[in-house]
Design a protein around this motif. Structure first.
Motif, mmCIF file in Angstrom:
data_model
loop_
_atom_site.group_PDB
_atom_site.id
_atom_site.type_symbol
_atom_site.label_atom_id
_atom_site.label_comp_id
_atom_site.label_asym_id
_atom_site.label_seq_id
_atom_site.Cartn_x
_atom_site.Cartn_y
_atom_site.Cartn_z
ATOM 1 N N ALA A 1 -11.080 -2.395 11.622
ATOM 2 C CA ALA A 1 -11.980 -2.489 10.471
ATOM 3 C C ALA A 1 -12.253 -3.948 10.166
ATOM 4 C CB ALA A 1 -11.369 -1.796 9.247
ATOM 5 N N ARG A 2 -13.465 -4.192 9.672
ATOM 6 C CA ARG A 2 -13.793 -5.522 9.169
ATOM 7 C C ARG A 2 -13.431 -5.573 7.693
ATOM 8 N NH1 ARG A 2 -19.007 -8.671 11.616
ATOM 9 N NH2 ARG A 2 -18.298 -8.683 13.781
ATOM 10 N N VAL A 3 -12.614 -6.562 7.354
ATOM 11 C CA VAL A 3 -12.100 -6.670 5.995
ATOM 12 C C VAL A 3 -12.568 -7.988 5.387
ATOM 13 C CG1 VAL A 3 -10.038 -6.679 4.551
ATOM 14 C CG2 VAL A 3 -10.081 -5.295 6.638
ATOM 15 N N ALA B 1 -1.543 -6.211 5.746
ATOM 16 C CA ALA B 1 -1.201 -4.878 5.231
ATOM 17 C C ALA B 1 -2.410 -4.152 4.650
ATOM 18 C CB ALA B 1 -0.118 -4.994 4.162
ATOM 19 N N ALA B 2 -3.564 -4.809 4.582
ATOM 20 C CA ALA B 2 -4.726 -4.211 3.911
ATOM 21 C C ALA B 2 -5.228 -2.959 4.624
ATOM 22 C CB ALA B 2 -5.849 -5.238 3.790
ATOM 23 N N LEU B 3 -5.351 -3.011 5.962
ATOM 24 C CA LEU B 3 -5.837 -1.842 6.692
ATOM 25 C C LEU B 3 -4.799 -0.716 6.714
ATOM 26 C CD1 LEU B 3 -7.879 -0.310 8.354
ATOM 27 C CD2 LEU B 3 -7.212 -1.663 10.362
ATOM 28 N N PRO B 4 -3.519 -1.000 6.994
ATOM 29 C CA PRO B 4 -2.534 0.089 6.878
ATOM 30 C C PRO B 4 -2.544 0.730 5.498
ATOM 31 C CG PRO B 4 -1.566 -1.766 8.031
ATOM 32 C CD PRO B 4 -2.907 -2.233 7.541
ATOM 33 N N GLU C 1 -12.822 -4.146 1.329
ATOM 34 C CA GLU C 1 -12.744 -5.382 0.555
ATOM 35 C C GLU C 1 -11.332 -5.527 0.006
ATOM 36 O OE1 GLU C 1 -15.896 -5.417 -2.312
ATOM 37 O OE2 GLU C 1 -17.456 -5.287 -0.760
ATOM 38 N N PHE C 2 -10.798 -6.729 0.153
ATOM 39 C CA PHE C 2 -9.404 -7.017 -0.201
ATOM 40 C C PHE C 2 -9.370 -8.171 -1.188
ATOM 41 C CE2 PHE C 2 -5.792 -9.902 1.042
ATOM 42 C CZ PHE C 2 -4.770 -9.170 0.462
ATOM 43 N N LEU C 3 -8.704 -7.957 -2.306
ATOM 44 C CA LEU C 3 -8.490 -9.026 -3.279
ATOM 45 C C LEU C 3 -7.000 -9.323 -3.318
ATOM 46 C CD1 LEU C 3 -9.800 -10.850 -5.499
ATOM 47 C CD2 LEU C 3 -9.041 -9.118 -7.142
ATOM 48 N N PHE C 4 -6.652 -10.565 -3.027
ATOM 49 C CA PHE C 4 -5.258 -10.997 -3.057
ATOM 50 C C PHE C 4 -4.948 -11.616 -4.411
ATOM 51 C CE2 PHE C 4 -2.561 -14.854 -2.511
ATOM 52 C CZ PHE C 4 -1.344 -14.201 -2.424
ATOM 53 N N ALA C 5 -3.794 -11.296 -4.953
ATOM 54 C CA ALA C 5 -3.350 -11.866 -6.223
ATOM 55 C C ALA C 5 -1.982 -12.512 -6.042
ATOM 56 C CB ALA C 5 -3.287 -10.795 -7.305
ATOM 57 N N GLN C 6 -1.912 -13.800 -6.344
ATOM 58 C CA GLN C 6 -0.633 -14.509 -6.304
ATOM 59 C C GLN C 6 -0.061 -14.591 -7.711
ATOM 60 O OE1 GLN C 6 1.298 -16.365 -3.547
ATOM 61 N NE2 GLN C 6 2.639 -15.805 -5.256
ATOM 62 N N LEU C 7 1.108 -13.986 -7.897
ATOM 63 C CA LEU C 7 1.832 -14.111 -9.143
ATOM 64 C C LEU C 7 3.047 -14.996 -8.901
ATOM 65 C CD1 LEU C 7 0.593 -10.981 -8.953
ATOM 66 C CD2 LEU C 7 1.559 -10.904 -11.243
ATOM 67 N N THR D 1 -12.174 -15.608 -1.065
ATOM 68 C CA THR D 1 -12.867 -16.749 -0.448
ATOM 69 C C THR D 1 -14.015 -16.337 0.464
ATOM 70 O OG1 THR D 1 -11.264 -16.755 1.362
ATOM 71 C CG2 THR D 1 -10.783 -18.178 -0.508
ATOM 72 N N ASN D 2 -14.405 -15.066 0.434
ATOM 73 C CA ASN D 2 -15.495 -14.570 1.291
ATOM 74 C C ASN D 2 -15.167 -14.685 2.773
ATOM 75 O OD1 ASN D 2 -17.430 -13.375 -0.303
ATOM 76 N ND2 ASN D 2 -18.587 -15.254 -0.641
ATOM 77 N N MET D 3 -13.910 -14.599 3.131
ATOM 78 C CA MET D 3 -13.496 -14.660 4.523
ATOM 79 C C MET D 3 -13.465 -13.252 5.113
ATOM 80 S SD MET D 3 -9.818 -15.976 5.978
ATOM 81 C CE MET D 3 -8.980 -14.622 5.154
ATOM 82 N N VAL D 4 -14.017 -13.090 6.322
ATOM 83 C CA VAL D 4 -14.045 -11.798 6.995
ATOM 84 C C VAL D 4 -13.139 -11.842 8.221
ATOM 85 C CG1 VAL D 4 -15.476 -10.080 8.167
ATOM 86 C CG2 VAL D 4 -16.390 -11.327 6.192
ATOM 87 N N ALA D 5 -12.354 -10.788 8.402
ATOM 88 C CA ALA D 5 -11.486 -10.677 9.567
ATOM 89 C C ALA D 5 -11.577 -9.276 10.135
ATOM 90 C CB ALA D 5 -10.040 -10.985 9.195
ATOM 91 N N GLU D 6 -11.494 -9.182 11.458
ATOM 92 C CA GLU D 6 -11.360 -7.885 12.121
ATOM 93 C C GLU D 6 -9.878 -7.606 12.319
ATOM 94 O OE1 GLU D 6 -15.443 -7.304 14.736
ATOM 95 O OE2 GLU D 6 -13.589 -7.914 15.737
ATOM 96 N N ILE D 7 -9.433 -6.477 11.781
ATOM 97 C CA ILE D 7 -8.018 -6.120 11.838
ATOM 98 C C ILE D 7 -7.868 -4.825 12.629
ATOM 99 C CG2 ILE D 7 -5.957 -5.596 10.487
ATOM 100 C CD1 ILE D 7 -7.176 -7.140 8.189
ATOM 101 N N THR D 8 -6.899 -4.795 13.522
ATOM 102 C CA THR D 8 -6.654 -3.612 14.355
ATOM 103 C C THR D 8 -5.208 -3.161 14.199
ATOM 104 O OG1 THR D 8 -8.315 -4.307 15.984
ATOM 105 C CG2 THR D 8 -6.694 -2.674 16.687
ATOM 106 N N VAL D 9 -5.027 -1.848 13.976
ATOM 107 C CA VAL D 9 -3.692 -1.259 13.887
ATOM 108 C C VAL D 9 -3.621 -0.050 14.816
ATOM 109 C CG1 VAL D 9 -3.336 -2.040 11.521
ATOM 110 C CG2 VAL D 9 -4.311 0.227 11.934
#
Length: 414
Positions: free
Chosen positions: A150-152, A130-133, A105-111, A157-165
């Motif tokens: 991994a599925r992240v 950069a979440a999976l690395p 699970e990834f939470l993005f924060a915009q400052l 926004t409850n968006m799911v993505a498959e990320i491969t590294v």
């Protein structure tokens, strides 16, 4: 081989390990607190990443720590890690997921450099790269194949993505390989590819792909008159305008557009009006919708863009903004489609031109419903820049009382 991590078996799998934490963790360090931190570049963005377990669960206190780590508010962010620009004033928070079908699970924060807000309502596909690395580097996930997928879940926004590294085997075990031949405009040199396959991005913040229900709407803009726009959200809420309708070519340099006070004022008027049309309410203090000028391509791509985020012209274009702009270009009747050059078909490679190059998006359209996007895939790169502790003044975090000395921020409630 491609190692796909099974979320269903995550509880029993050594690949996902929420117990692997820095033994020291957040801790007093003289007159400050040391918080474990990994500075990552994700795509064309950069910022500190944290394990969720290393931050307080109390939102105002968490945000006070992020502000202190970044050095906001200050236009130079001289007292923190921020890079004095919205693209380098971002943060990521990652944890192992206990949800079915999700690994991380990834939470993005915009400052922002000059404000004390921490906005967790928008997406950021660049930081997502950069979440999976980061999860591997920080011990949240242990790879056991030449590639790791991994599925992240993006909590914003409850968006799911498959990320491969790429995770080859080295003398000390498997590691994230950052070296390779993949190039993305806006980042110097080349690096190993990070493949992102978005599983369902339509209506990420709005209620649907076309939140107004129309392929285009006409808005009366003071000083200009009626202007056609396309309001669309396929991962990022965008308002798309033909640059010519605002007296611009769409080929201007970002630095020149940022000096164009008249244009920026008109874009903000449009943004406030369209925000309400899109069901987003008063967006004056929001980082969305983003404003996107479009024009015919000039370098062999499908469409040319100038993206505002939302008050600064992006020197390239955000990941999800590119996906959404490419989607708009494929839909007959939109403002974007009017100026786009695209082949026919339902499996499309869309090259989105921007001030520093182009961004290629792979789109798959439902043959039975060409307005439905079933696939959005792209390649980014990422790199670990620094790993260690970020020092936070004790006044920003007192674990004994869990009270911050900074105001609370916007928080998206799921």
């Amino acid at each position: 081989m491609d190692k796909a991590i099974s979320a269903a078996a995550a509880a029993d799998s050594p690949a996902l390990d929420s117990s692997r934490q820095d033994p020291a963790g957040p801790r007093p360090a003289g007159g400050q607190f040391a918080v474990p931190c990994w500075l990552m570049r994700g795509g064309t963005s950069k910022g500190p990443f944290f394990r969720a377990s290393d931050l307080p669960t109390d939102i105002p206190t968490r945000d006070a720590i992020l502000l202190a780590a970044m050095g906001s508010p200050d236009p130079r962010q001289i007292d923190g890690l921020g890079g004095a620009h919205p693209l380098t004033s971002k943060a990521g928070i990652v944890s192992v997921s206990g949800r079915d079908g999700v690994d991380l699970e990834f939470l993005f924060a915009q400052l922002q450099p000059t404000t004390d807000t921490v906005d967790t309502t928008p997406n950021c596909g660049n930081m997502l790269a950069a979440a999976l690395p980061f999860a591997i580097e920080s011990g949240l996930l242990t790879p056991d194949g030449d590639t790791t997928t991994a599925r992240v879940l993006t909590l914003n926004t409850n968006m799911v993505a498959e990320i491969t590294v790429q995770t080859p085997l080295g003398p000390d075990g498997r590691y994230v390989d950052y070296e390779g031949d993949a190039r993305i405009d806006g980042v110097p040199g080349s690096a190993a590819p990070v493949t992102i396959n978005f599983l369902d991005t339509a209506g990420s913040v709005c209620d649907s792909l076309l939140p107004t229900g129309n392929l285009r709407d006409t808005v009366d803009l003071p000083g200009v008159g009626p202007v056609d726009v396309t309001c669309i959200d396929n991962g990022q809420p965008l308002v798309i305008i033909n640059a010519g309708d605002l007296g611009r070519t769409g080929r201007e340099a970002a630095v020149d557009l940022n000096k164009d006070a008249e244009l920026k004022g008109r874009l903000e008027d449009l943004r406030l009006t369209c925000g309400k049309l899109m069901g987003l309410g008063d967006v004056a203090e929001r980082n969305y919708p983003k404003m996107t000028l479009v024009s015919p391509p000039t370098a062999g791509g499908a469409i040319n863009t100038r993206s505002f985020i939302p008050h600064v012209c992006h020197e390239s274009i955000g990941v999800l903004a590119a996906v959404t702009a490419a989607t708009a270009a494929t839909l007959k009747g939109t403002v974007a489609h009017d100026v786009a050059f695209l082949p026919d078909g339902t499996d499309l490679t869309v090259s989105v031109e921007h001030p520093s190059g182009e961004f290629t998006v792979q789109l798959g359209l439902d043959p039975r419903d060409p307005t439905r996007v079933v696939k959005s895939a792209l390649i980014r790169t990422a790199r670990l820049i620094m790993a260690g502790d970020v020092m936070v003044p004790r006044g920003r975090w007192n674990p004994a009382t869990n009270e911050p000395s900074a105001p609370s921020s916007q928080e998206h409630q799921l």
